[in-house]
Scaffold this active site. Sequence first.
Site, PDB file in Angstrom:
ATOM      1  N   GLY A 257      10.636  10.629 -29.488  1.00  0.00           N
ATOM      2  CA  GLY A 257      11.054  11.187 -30.899  1.00  0.00           C
ATOM      3  C   GLY A 257      10.111  10.982 -32.073  1.00  0.00           C
ATOM      4  O   GLY A 257       9.606  11.569 -32.954  1.00  0.00           O
ATOM      5  N   ALA A 258       9.340   9.530 -31.722  1.00  0.00           N
ATOM      6  CA  ALA A 258       8.340   9.103 -32.647  1.00  0.00           C
ATOM      7  C   ALA A 258       7.758   8.090 -31.923  1.00  0.00           C
ATOM      8  O   ALA A 258       8.119   7.306 -31.081  1.00  0.00           O
ATOM      9  CB  ALA A 258       8.825   8.835 -34.050  1.00  0.00           C
ATOM     10  N   MET A 259       6.464   7.488 -32.287  1.00  0.00           N
ATOM     11  CA  MET A 259       5.791   6.466 -31.885  1.00  0.00           C
ATOM     12  C   MET A 259       5.210   5.482 -33.061  1.00  0.00           C
ATOM     13  O   MET A 259       4.384   6.137 -34.084  1.00  0.00           O
ATOM     14  CB  MET A 259       4.654   6.729 -31.001  1.00  0.00           C
ATOM     15  CG  MET A 259       3.947   5.685 -30.425  1.00  0.00           C
ATOM     16  SD  MET A 259       4.976   4.507 -29.200  1.00  0.00           S
ATOM     17  CE  MET A 259       3.977   3.281 -28.826  1.00  0.00           C
ATOM     18  N   GLU A 260       5.412   4.181 -32.787  1.00  0.00           N
ATOM     19  CA  GLU A 260       5.149   3.575 -34.021  1.00  0.00           C
ATOM     20  C   GLU A 260       3.730   3.080 -34.409  1.00  0.00           C
ATOM     21  O   GLU A 260       3.484   1.997 -34.887  1.00  0.00           O
ATOM     22  CB  GLU A 260       6.416   2.105 -33.985  1.00  0.00           C
ATOM     23  CG  GLU A 260       5.999   1.279 -33.078  1.00  0.00           C
ATOM     24  CD  GLU A 260       6.725   1.692 -31.433  1.00  0.00           C
ATOM     25  OE1 GLU A 260       6.651   0.821 -30.569  1.00  0.00           O
ATOM     26  OE2 GLU A 260       7.158   2.763 -31.584  1.00  0.00           O
ATOM     27  N   HIS A 291      13.341   3.597 -38.925  1.00  0.00           N
ATOM     28  CA  HIS A 291      13.154   2.950 -37.489  1.00  0.00           C
ATOM     29  C   HIS A 291      11.791   2.802 -37.077  1.00  0.00           C
ATOM     30  O   HIS A 291      11.269   1.618 -36.843  1.00  0.00           O
ATOM     31  CB  HIS A 291      13.602   3.933 -36.557  1.00  0.00           C
ATOM     32  CG  HIS A 291      13.386   3.644 -35.100  1.00  0.00           C
ATOM     33  ND1 HIS A 291      14.413   3.509 -34.221  1.00  0.00           N
ATOM     34  CD2 HIS A 291      12.459   3.644 -34.182  1.00  0.00           C
ATOM     35  CE1 HIS A 291      14.132   3.203 -32.930  1.00  0.00           C
ATOM     36  NE2 HIS A 291      12.702   3.011 -33.169  1.00  0.00           N
ATOM     37  N   GLU A 292      10.842   3.655 -37.386  1.00  0.00           N
ATOM     38  CA  GLU A 292       9.233   3.556 -37.202  1.00  0.00           C
ATOM     39  C   GLU A 292       8.680   2.265 -38.053  1.00  0.00           C
ATOM     40  O   GLU A 292       7.845   1.497 -37.472  1.00  0.00           O
ATOM     41  CB  GLU A 292       8.681   4.674 -37.104  1.00  0.00           C
ATOM     42  CG  GLU A 292       9.283   5.820 -36.307  1.00  0.00           C
ATOM     43  CD  GLU A 292       9.139   5.404 -34.747  1.00  0.00           C
ATOM     44  OE1 GLU A 292       8.281   4.551 -34.260  1.00  0.00           O
ATOM     45  OE2 GLU A 292      10.171   5.655 -34.100  1.00  0.00           O
ATOM     46  N   HIS A 295       9.154  -1.061 -36.924  1.00  0.00           N
ATOM     47  CA  HIS A 295       8.416  -1.651 -35.810  1.00  0.00           C
ATOM     48  C   HIS A 295       7.071  -2.284 -36.344  1.00  0.00           C
ATOM     49  O   HIS A 295       6.440  -2.885 -35.421  1.00  0.00           O
ATOM     50  CB  HIS A 295       7.943  -0.193 -35.048  1.00  0.00           C
ATOM     51  CG  HIS A 295       8.811   0.168 -33.998  1.00  0.00           C
ATOM     52  ND1 HIS A 295       9.461  -0.771 -32.876  1.00  0.00           N
ATOM     53  CD2 HIS A 295       9.773   1.258 -33.605  1.00  0.00           C
ATOM     54  CE1 HIS A 295      10.283  -0.439 -32.101  1.00  0.00           C
ATOM     55  NE2 HIS A 295      10.341   1.182 -32.373  1.00  0.00           N
ATOM     56  N   GLU A 314      13.163  -2.188 -29.689  1.00  0.00           N
ATOM     57  CA  GLU A 314      13.964  -0.990 -29.965  1.00  0.00           C
ATOM     58  C   GLU A 314      15.254  -1.166 -30.669  1.00  0.00           C
ATOM     59  O   GLU A 314      15.792  -0.417 -31.514  1.00  0.00           O
ATOM     60  CB  GLU A 314      14.000  -0.204 -28.740  1.00  0.00           C
ATOM     61  CG  GLU A 314      12.828   0.640 -28.107  1.00  0.00           C
ATOM     62  CD  GLU A 314      12.001   1.114 -29.022  1.00  0.00           C
ATOM     63  OE1 GLU A 314      12.484   1.573 -30.262  1.00  0.00           O
ATOM     64  OE2 GLU A 314      10.795   1.262 -28.871  1.00  0.00           O
TER      65      GLU A 314
END
Length: 807
Positions: A257-260, A291-292, A295, A314
């Site tokens: 979905g995404a990467m931090e 959310h990201e 992180h 997570e």
Amino acid sequence: MSLTLAEARHRTETVEVDAYRIDLDLTGWERGRFACTTTVRFTATQPRTFLELTAAEDVSLESDVDALTWEYDGRRLMLEGLPTGRPVEVVVAAQVPYVTDGDGMHLMTDPEDGETYVSAYLSLDVAQRVFACFDQPDLKATFSVSVTADPRWTVLGNGRVVEHDERAGRWVFATTPRLCPSLFVVCAGPWHSVTWEYAGLPFGWHARASLAAELDRDAAELKQTTTDCFDHYATLFEEPYPFDSYDQLFGPGHNWGAMETPGCVTYRDELLPRGRVTDDHRARRAAVIAHEMAHMWFGNLVTMRWWEDTWLNESFADYMGYRVAEAGAGFAGTLVLHEATRKPGAHVADERRSTHPVAPAPEDVPDVDSAFSNFDAISYSKGNSCLRQLVTWLGDEDFLAGVNAHLGRHAFGNATLDDLVSALDEASPRDVRAWADAWLRTPGFDTVAVSRDGDAVPVLHREGTRPHRFTVTAFAADGAIAGERLVDLDDEPVPLPEWAGLVVVPNSRGESFVRLRLDEHGETFVRFHLGDVTDDLVRTVLWAHCFDEVRSGAMPVPAYVDVVRAHLATEASATLVAAVLDRTLGSVRSRTAAPEQVGEVTSGVAGACLAGLALSPDPEVAFALTRGVVATTRDADLLERWVRDGRTDDGVGLDPSLHWSALARLAALGALDAERIDAERVADGSFAGELGAARALAARPTSEAKAEAWAAMTEPDVSNRLFESLAAGLWDASRPDLCAPYVDAYLTQGPDIARRRGQGFSLVLGRNAFPALALSPAQRSRLAEVLAGDVPTVLARQWNDALDDLG
């Protein structure tokens, strides 16, 4: 050759990494490879170790150590003759392949305008697909990066740009703080950008040039969400934001979905949709943004030592994402999203053979492939739910005090569950260690049951071992809330005499992670009065209870369909409408329902959605219900009219996504031929249109169409996005016999595809492309037979989970 825990521990004990200097040449992408030169500075205590670098060609290695020898096997660079106790520099130059599956330097050419984009999407065991490195989370180092690219392109990375030669296309980035290799990022292409300064830092949002209008449409909201979340985290965390910039990019081909990645967070560009942006989509996107950003502290500032503590990243980010999207960015009702769309999947996951503690022991994650499989509903949604219970049980003040102590102690380093528990235990008078053992170290969940004593007094019972604190809501016969209070439930039952004769729902606001077993009064109330409950969150918990009841067999499929018929039409939350549709047309229809029940499930949903639209609902609800009609109706004339007019009979506009869904449904009904689909593709002209056309072509109910779809799916270099779209069209729940040859082909060829394409593609293959239809007993037996053989770890986990779900 997935890295093992034993190898990682040995390398941690014998290697200390100081810095990486990485130089990338992304010009000449047409050759299918990019040039990478990596200088690694490290100190070893033994003469032998290894770097990772996957599938590279023309590899050379130079060093400041004359006696150093090396050997490359296509995955590892074995180094011999290292001096011990002093810094060493090793320079590795190589030609590294671009990928189309999202695991590495992803290459995509946009069919809409012919522009090309390359982006390094990393995760477990993927940094080595871009540069030579010690690819594990507890060997952190600084990164100094330079990139040469097409002079027309913009290049983004982990740090601020400190030098840019426009004529040469040369970009140099500031040296980062200490990061683990999987947090490296570079994204290059003719991005359309919206940038600004805030809190002394450069911020930006970026997308493909063909999505410029969509980014401009949403830019004000995206900027506001970003800065609101940023400000809110400043009130929660004492450690300041630890990096020097904050770009965010909608990238094509992203597996996650995404990467931090610090300095430049990357998202699936489906989060920037063409056409209508619903309130539900906006809330989901805000939760991902929050959310990201979480992180940046949990995962980036403080990083796990080994992948058993994936949850430290997570679970915290999942919990904070929903919390901060609402409290910081103002998106009300984010808990409805979690309770309706994510938490039910965690309950399912926790009853499979593959379940595991939220925080497993290191030895339970013996290698990186095993760790990859734990990026699942347990580590995300169950962990989120456990943290919410911890905050409810502990109190927010003590929770945040412990969290801040943990972040301060381990800034720019690595930490474990024990480190966090120690900090929380010091901050609270409660026994956090015992709580963590019960909730985080032990798989499974408790059941909270309602019974009645002789005076019709409801009594709560716990079946399990964990302490719980949650809200109990009492209802009058007409569905009105008659009372509500917080209850602690442990070993002893809890009577509720003040609510004698009333319906009671424990955990009505979802504070704990439990199964509900309502008494007869409660179950009758749900069947007849679910839609009368006015509180969205409480109603969500009751819908989730229905999901659990039908999945576990406590509620027969026809009875569940009756609930959908009775209450979906009047559902006032678009998020809940979408969740009920996804659950019913997904796992209920393809996993729980018997083949002869599939038609009843489909027609029940279609009827409920049409009935709901006849009530002239809120526009957001109407849009969600329209999606349900498009996915289920057998009325081809209705869909043709909607496609022709660009709107439904009720005035709901068909945006590009809904337009292509209608075309795919028409194709599945046999009402659309290949010539018409291709004309629609040409008229659309976008990447999304290419994928929509692929899905529609695959959906045609002919053996030839299915054969063509499967042939395209098994092309050696098929992209992850095209593979997903073809699979979405290939499987037809209403025609299992037509799909049967490809169920067998999928099971037979799947392991080889997974071996060839790796982790990320295996996840797409096993989770997103699993046959979305009711499998016959023979097909289930075939799945079990294949799993008894040699199936790669990531795919085996997905298939075993599917086998469990099939019962």
